[in-house]
Design a protein around this motif. Structure first.
Motif: not given
Length: 180
Positions: A89-102
């Motif tokens: 749910x949270x990952x979609x709101x993050x930029x690509x790098x943040x989403x991947x790091x999460x």
């Protein structure tokens, strides 16, 4: 001998069903919405069940199955599922790098938790977790960048086709008004 030449932007050159307003898909969607919804919820639950069982089996070290062991596996399964859905749910709101790091941190932490229960040295656990987290992060950054670039190119092409379609209609309308 004559050979067919493909149109840029399409794998076969066929343009049927692709207009300015029609969304493009790289592959055909053979499953229905109901199946997608089922898979969207069933796959994480199945992964959580496997993870909980794995944690419980590693924790008992080949000994007998006990109530505390089952409770530990169930709580691990519950934590895995909750974290998975929260990250999704949270990952979609993050930029690509943040989403991947999460996702990388989640995968590394999950492995580290299981591996630490096996009784190995903590340095080995941390090293294996960091290696997995780095590999997952790198793979997902690559995936998100290549997927986003393709989507951006398709959106730009759709916008260009829409502008060309409006310009063609406006030119025909203007020509029709001059002739009457």
């Amino acid at each position: 001998m004559a050979h067919a030449v493909t149109t840029p932007g399409t794998p076969t050159g066929a343009r049927t069903g692709t207009g300015p307003g029609t969304p493009r898909r790289a592959t055909p969607d053979v499953l229905g919405k109901r199946t997608h919804l089922l898979v969207k919820w069933a796959m994480p639950v199945a992964a959580a069940l496997v993870y909980g069982y794995w944690v419980a089996s590693v924790r008992r070290h080949g000994g007998p199955i006990t109530t505390t062991n089952l409770l530990y596996g169930f709580m691990s399964m519950l934590a895995f599922a909750i974290l998975y859905f929260a990250i999704r749910a949270v990952g979609r709101r993050l930029p690509r790098e943040g989403h991947a790091a999460l996702w990388g941190a989640f995968a590394g932490s999950a492995l580290g938790f299981i591996y630490s229960g096996s009784g190995v040295a903590m340095f080995t656990c941390i090293l294996a977790s960091l290696l997995l987290a780095g590999a997952v992060t790198a793979a997902l950054v690559y995936h998100y960048y290549t997927r986003q670039d393709i989507q951006d190119a398709q959106d730009a092409q759709d916008a260009q086709e829409a502008r060309a379609g409006r310009a063609g209609r406006a030119g025909r309308a203007d020509q029709a008004s001059r002739t009457t």
